[in-house]
Design an enzyme around this catalytic site. Sequence first.
Site, PDB file in Angstrom:
ATOM      1  N   ASP A   6      -8.615  82.071  47.801  1.00 52.59           N
ATOM      2  CA  ASP A   6      -9.969  81.729  47.370  1.00 52.59           C
ATOM      3  C   ASP A   6     -10.646  80.626  47.974  1.00 52.59           C
ATOM      4  O   ASP A   6      -9.999  79.771  48.621  1.00 52.59           O
ATOM      5  CB  ASP A   6     -10.134  81.385  45.769  1.00 52.59           C
ATOM      6  CG  ASP A   6     -11.355  81.471  45.015  1.00 52.59           C
ATOM      7  OD1 ASP A   6     -12.418  82.207  45.441  1.00 52.59           O
ATOM      8  OD2 ASP A   6     -11.681  80.654  44.319  1.00 52.59           O
ATOM      9  N   SER A   7     -12.040  80.746  47.862  1.00 54.77           N
ATOM     10  CA  SER A   7     -12.639  79.326  48.429  1.00 54.77           C
ATOM     11  C   SER A   7     -12.358  78.288  47.696  1.00 54.77           C
ATOM     12  O   SER A   7     -12.360  77.235  48.496  1.00 54.77           O
ATOM     13  CB  SER A   7     -14.287  79.653  48.298  1.00 54.77           C
ATOM     14  OG  SER A   7     -14.371  79.866  46.864  1.00 54.77           O
ATOM     15  N   CYS A  69     -11.466  86.510  45.461  1.00 54.37           N
ATOM     16  CA  CYS A  69     -12.787  85.802  45.765  1.00 54.37           C
ATOM     17  C   CYS A  69     -13.700  86.990  45.977  1.00 54.37           C
ATOM     18  O   CYS A  69     -13.644  87.662  46.958  1.00 54.37           O
ATOM     19  CB  CYS A  69     -12.913  84.722  46.710  1.00 54.37           C
ATOM     20  SG  CYS A  69     -14.377  84.034  47.179  1.00 54.37           S
ATOM     21  N   GLU A 154     -15.958  73.885  38.866  1.00 50.81           N
ATOM     22  CA  GLU A 154     -15.282  73.256  40.075  1.00 50.81           C
ATOM     23  C   GLU A 154     -15.021  71.730  39.442  1.00 50.81           C
ATOM     24  O   GLU A 154     -14.168  71.366  39.874  1.00 50.81           O
ATOM     25  CB  GLU A 154     -15.985  73.336  41.426  1.00 50.81           C
ATOM     26  CG  GLU A 154     -15.682  74.674  41.961  1.00 50.81           C
ATOM     27  CD  GLU A 154     -14.418  74.753  42.765  1.00 50.81           C
ATOM     28  OE1 GLU A 154     -13.911  73.766  43.472  1.00 50.81           O
ATOM     29  OE2 GLU A 154     -13.687  75.926  42.755  1.00 50.81           O
ATOM     30  N   CYS A 188     -17.285  86.810  39.584  1.00 49.62           N
ATOM     31  CA  CYS A 188     -16.929  85.644  40.323  1.00 49.62           C
ATOM     32  C   CYS A 188     -15.723  85.150  39.425  1.00 49.62           C
ATOM     33  O   CYS A 188     -15.662  84.943  38.240  1.00 49.62           O
ATOM     34  CB  CYS A 188     -18.090  84.456  40.253  1.00 49.62           C
ATOM     35  SG  CYS A 188     -17.532  82.997  41.123  1.00 49.62           S
ATOM     36  N   HIS A 190     -14.607  82.380  39.248  1.00 43.67           N
ATOM     37  CA  HIS A 190     -14.791  81.014  38.401  1.00 43.67           C
ATOM     38  C   HIS A 190     -14.967  81.252  37.013  1.00 43.67           C
ATOM     39  O   HIS A 190     -14.931  80.515  36.048  1.00 43.67           O
ATOM     40  CB  HIS A 190     -15.827  80.039  39.189  1.00 43.67           C
ATOM     41  CG  HIS A 190     -15.168  79.550  40.364  1.00 43.67           C
ATOM     42  ND1 HIS A 190     -14.877  80.106  41.537  1.00 43.67           N
ATOM     43  CD2 HIS A 190     -14.947  77.945  40.589  1.00 43.67           C
ATOM     44  CE1 HIS A 190     -14.490  79.350  42.548  1.00 43.67           C
ATOM     45  NE2 HIS A 190     -14.593  78.027  41.721  1.00 43.67           N
TER      46      HIS A 190
HETATM   47  N1  DGL Z   1     -14.691  82.308  43.468  1.00 42.89           N
HETATM   48  C1  DGL Z   1     -15.551  82.917  44.194  1.00 42.89           C
HETATM   49  C2  DGL Z   1     -15.848  84.319  43.854  1.00 42.89           C
HETATM   50  O1  DGL Z   1     -15.406  85.008  43.198  1.00 42.89           O
HETATM   51  C3  DGL Z   1     -16.886  82.099  44.381  1.00 42.89           C
HETATM   52  C4  DGL Z   1     -16.791  80.664  44.532  1.00 42.89           C
HETATM   53  C5  DGL Z   1     -17.800  80.042  45.715  1.00 42.89           C
HETATM   54  O2  DGL Z   1     -18.982  80.255  45.527  1.00 42.89           O
HETATM   55  O3  DGL Z   1     -17.024  79.661  46.656  1.00 42.89           O
HETATM   56  O4  DGL Z   1     -17.134  84.807  44.040  1.00 42.89           O
END
Ligand code: DGL
Length: 270
Positions: A6-7, A69, A154, A188, A190
Amino acid sequence: MIGVFDSGFGGLTILKSFLEKMPQYDYVFLGDNARAPYGGRSFETVYQYTLQAVKKLFSLGCPLIILACNTASAKALRTIQQNDLKKINPENRVLGIIRPTAEVINQYTKTKNIGILGTAGTVNSESYILEIQKLYPEIKVFQQACPMLVPLVENGEINNPAADYFVEKYTLKLLKQCPEIDAIILGCTHYPLLINTFKKILGEKITLISQNEIVAKSLNDYLFRHKEMDFRLTKNSTVRFLTTDDNKVFDERAAFFLGKNVKSETIEIF
Ligand code: DGL
């Protein structure tokens, strides 16, 4: 080992479900925290960053990588699968999380109107619309980008009026496009951390779809169908955590995403 990328921290919500459903495997989680968030970045940048992460995970001994991600799945997966894999290692596999989510979406909607909440990158790529239309042309898909949610998550700012304000703002914008929406994909990795805020604001009438269990089930099925891949994966129930940023900071925040303490290592992937 199974690589999970993931990012930042969001992919840990997916890893958590992998560990619950398939604890026997060895996993390497890689978070590109030094360059997160990816959500507002261009196609080319997300592709290059994701490719670097994929190459790193291959070199560490992961024949199978899950891009946990949506942004990377939307913007980098196809090119990596179609162009890069054959040059790097045609036997290895990179899988995303949009397709498995699209595959089961029909189970969640009666009105055939569903909403997608995601990063600007995921929304602008239209990947969910394309995947769902291929499988279920009768389902109408409405989208809303939520650029403030990843920074809030985050930074651990989830139980406060700022989170309530932005979740309400984005969900209202989505429902304004179509009041008949009866299911919303938290597109997403997150956003499941904000599930209580979503529930508080949306009430019972709309089904909220988190991807973690869907993706874990899909990976389990994949490994059942692909014995040749399953055979290549070691099974000692270990997890290694890697971050491109400060590992102490990673350990503190990751505990909040994963619900248990972790000890990570800092690595360079570029
Ligand atoms: N967790 C990433 C997703 O599912 C997004 C987070 C980011 O913007 O880096 O899209």
